[in-house]
Design an enzyme around this catalytic site. Sequence first.
Site, mmCIF file in Angstrom:
data_model
loop_
_atom_site.group_PDB
_atom_site.id
_atom_site.type_symbol
_atom_site.label_atom_id
_atom_site.label_comp_id
_atom_site.label_asym_id
_atom_site.label_seq_id
_atom_site.Cartn_x
_atom_site.Cartn_y
_atom_site.Cartn_z
ATOM 1 N N GLU A 92 0.624 -0.805 0.263
ATOM 2 C CA GLU A 92 -0.172 0.105 0.174
ATOM 3 C C GLU A 92 0.770 1.415 0.080
ATOM 4 O O GLU A 92 0.263 2.481 -0.916
ATOM 5 C CB GLU A 92 -1.151 -0.127 1.016
ATOM 6 C CG GLU A 92 -2.226 -1.304 1.029
ATOM 7 C CD GLU A 92 -2.628 -1.245 3.003
ATOM 8 O OE1 GLU A 92 -3.063 -0.605 3.459
ATOM 9 O OE2 GLU A 92 -3.641 -1.638 2.280
ATOM 10 N N LYS A 93 1.864 1.546 0.799
ATOM 11 C CA LYS A 93 2.859 2.446 0.739
ATOM 12 C C LYS A 93 4.084 2.236 -0.221
ATOM 13 O O LYS A 93 4.711 3.445 0.732
ATOM 14 C CB LYS A 93 3.220 2.517 2.480
ATOM 15 C CG LYS A 93 2.465 3.166 3.802
ATOM 16 C CD LYS A 93 2.589 3.249 4.960
ATOM 17 C CE LYS A 93 1.605 3.279 5.355
ATOM 18 N NZ LYS A 93 2.078 3.218 7.134
ATOM 19 N N ALA A 94 4.189 1.128 0.009
ATOM 20 C CA ALA A 94 5.914 1.089 -1.524
ATOM 21 C C ALA A 94 5.149 1.994 -2.857
ATOM 22 O O ALA A 94 4.573 2.412 -3.632
ATOM 23 C CB ALA A 94 5.453 -0.132 -1.771
ATOM 24 N N PRO A 95 6.198 2.739 -3.400
ATOM 25 C CA PRO A 95 6.447 3.528 -4.415
ATOM 26 C C PRO A 95 6.570 2.652 -5.849
ATOM 27 O O PRO A 95 7.404 3.129 -6.353
ATOM 28 C CB PRO A 95 7.094 4.468 -4.497
ATOM 29 C CG PRO A 95 8.441 4.107 -3.436
ATOM 30 C CD PRO A 95 7.621 3.051 -2.302
ATOM 31 N N ASN A 96 5.895 1.586 -5.727
ATOM 32 C CA ASN A 96 6.100 0.657 -6.754
ATOM 33 C C ASN A 96 5.030 0.558 -7.708
ATOM 34 O O ASN A 96 4.542 -0.906 -7.606
ATOM 35 C CB ASN A 96 6.939 -0.952 -5.897
ATOM 36 C CG ASN A 96 7.112 -1.170 -7.294
ATOM 37 O OD1 ASN A 96 7.360 -1.219 -8.121
ATOM 38 N ND2 ASN A 96 7.754 -2.387 -7.009
ATOM 39 N N VAL A 98 2.772 -0.687 -11.307
ATOM 40 C CA VAL A 98 3.133 0.186 -12.973
ATOM 41 C C VAL A 98 1.712 -0.277 -13.015
ATOM 42 O O VAL A 98 0.970 -0.746 -13.250
ATOM 43 C CB VAL A 98 4.093 -1.374 -12.881
ATOM 44 C CG1 VAL A 98 3.860 -1.651 -15.295
ATOM 45 C CG2 VAL A 98 5.029 -1.563 -12.693
ATOM 46 N N LYS A 115 5.888 2.615 -14.898
ATOM 47 C CA LYS A 115 6.444 1.834 -13.638
ATOM 48 C C LYS A 115 6.371 4.309 -12.881
ATOM 49 O O LYS A 115 7.431 4.708 -13.433
ATOM 50 C CB LYS A 115 7.584 2.115 -13.383
ATOM 51 C CG LYS A 115 7.769 1.726 -11.649
ATOM 52 C CD LYS A 115 8.961 0.965 -11.496
ATOM 53 C CE LYS A 115 9.264 0.636 -10.091
ATOM 54 N NZ LYS A 115 10.423 0.009 -9.823
ATOM 55 N N ASP A 209 15.976 -6.711 -6.255
ATOM 56 C CA ASP A 209 14.737 -6.883 -6.497
ATOM 57 C C ASP A 209 14.431 -7.879 -7.218
ATOM 58 O O ASP A 209 13.203 -8.083 -7.942
ATOM 59 C CB ASP A 209 14.087 -6.403 -5.582
ATOM 60 C CG ASP A 209 12.820 -7.336 -4.903
ATOM 61 O OD1 ASP A 209 12.816 -8.388 -4.393
ATOM 62 O OD2 ASP A 209 11.524 -6.609 -4.682
#
Length: 523
Positions: A92-96, A98, A115, A209
């Site tokens: 929810e908070k990850a800037p990820n 696409v 992205k 990752d």
Amino acid sequence: MGCCESTFLRRPDSLHKTNHHHHLYNNNTNTNTNTNRLTQTNNGPSSPSIAGKDSLAGGAAGFPDFSEFSLAELKAATNNFSSDFIVYECGEKAPNVVYKGRLQNVNNRRRIAIKKFTRLAWPDPKQFADEARGVGKLRHKRVANLIGYCCDGDERLLVAEYMPNDTLAKHLFHWENQTIEWAMRLRVALYIAEALDYCSSEGRPLYHDLNAYRVLFDENGDPRLSCFGLMKNSRDGKSYSTNLAYTPPEYLRNGRVTPESVIFSFGTVLLDLLSGKHIPPSHALDMIRGKNILLLMDSHLEGHFSSEEATVVFDLASQCLQYEPRERPNTKDLVTTLAPLQNKPDVPSYVMLGIPKHEEGPPTPQQLLSPMGDACSRMDLTAIHQILVMTHYKDDEGTNELSFQEWTQQMRDMLEARKRGDVAFRDKEFKTAVDCYSQFIDVGTMVSPTVYARRSLCYLLCDQPDAALRDAMQAQCVYPDWSTAFYMQAVALAKLDMQKDAADMLNEAAALEEKRQRGGRGS
């Protein structure tokens, strides 16, 4: 998808910029030395050039140029970053996040992946742009290549080639019809090893990752390494967003990614391919130490694999997962070990994955085509003309309600020009219709999707498919969900010999029309 934000009471800005990319499209002469070298060494699949500014890669080996995109272009491609276009979101908070999208440029309707970062992830736009440019120099058939970026205000976005056939994680862990056969798993391992070896040889050995979600399948079912992992999620942020159980031990100690860390992560992907499950390395190491290959192997393979080949992959995974980084193999070792295991070189990847062949294009709509859809599918311009005459301006209802301005002399002249265009259109005097409709459009006080659709057909009948496509796209700008705009684009694309895009657009139009007929404004 909607083409752009617009209003019906004034002329959209996009109408003034129709040819912006047309002039940039052929501006590919300034290729750099690195690009020329790539052209000689990498024979990737042919791709159309990206029209955009700030071209760096020069279309090496048929790959798209690297470009800087405007935020407006990417909003248009994703229907203003609609949640319906999200294909991947990590936390929810990850800037990820696409998105998938389609460029709306008349010369290029390429499908893309975007992205989206937060500004806090990369506060310095120059640093973000420089990092993106570095990754954008890479061009290889084993990589889902980075083709552009956008730094606009607080926005930080990367643009890559779109891979339509899901991720390795989907095919391994969440498959529906069939699991990945053994030969295809070996191909995935080799192709990703080749991608990592290429990146390393080009001075980009760090990959952040690496996991089964970073392995994508292109239109032919061939596996490719996502370029997004070549950049961190933020300038100073974590390089691993997955569970810490899958991260290299040295990263847990010092928080740094090294080339050897990438090899460790590749070892976890090998475990995924062997087991069909996302097994933490610590658990798998117990099986590796016990040499218990059968316990590790994916039961869904039902024994259809070579134990000798599995042993080689098993041993390679063990080497990759060594605690000491210096004891792990390098990328060339990976390729050297995996290349001899390939045993179905003549079988296309899409066959082994059980997906349709790309050349067949999108399937035709399952629902019966409407008269307009049928006419467009048959390229029957006469039938399309009759339908547009009969439809008249009913789809413009509510879009051009005028105030006292209607009584100005300019407004009367504009409406008179449209009436003359309508008469010429009805009487099949298409060049005259183009002139009259152009007078109406150039005034810009009113915007009519029907006028754009009619002029688009006139251009088709005058053998000007480029202009026809531009008008059909502008009709979509004015009325984003209007199936007629999509139908006209389909015909223009077919006239331009872009058959796959035309078939795709025809399907989109039919689906929109069916949706609209169930409720809402018509087709």
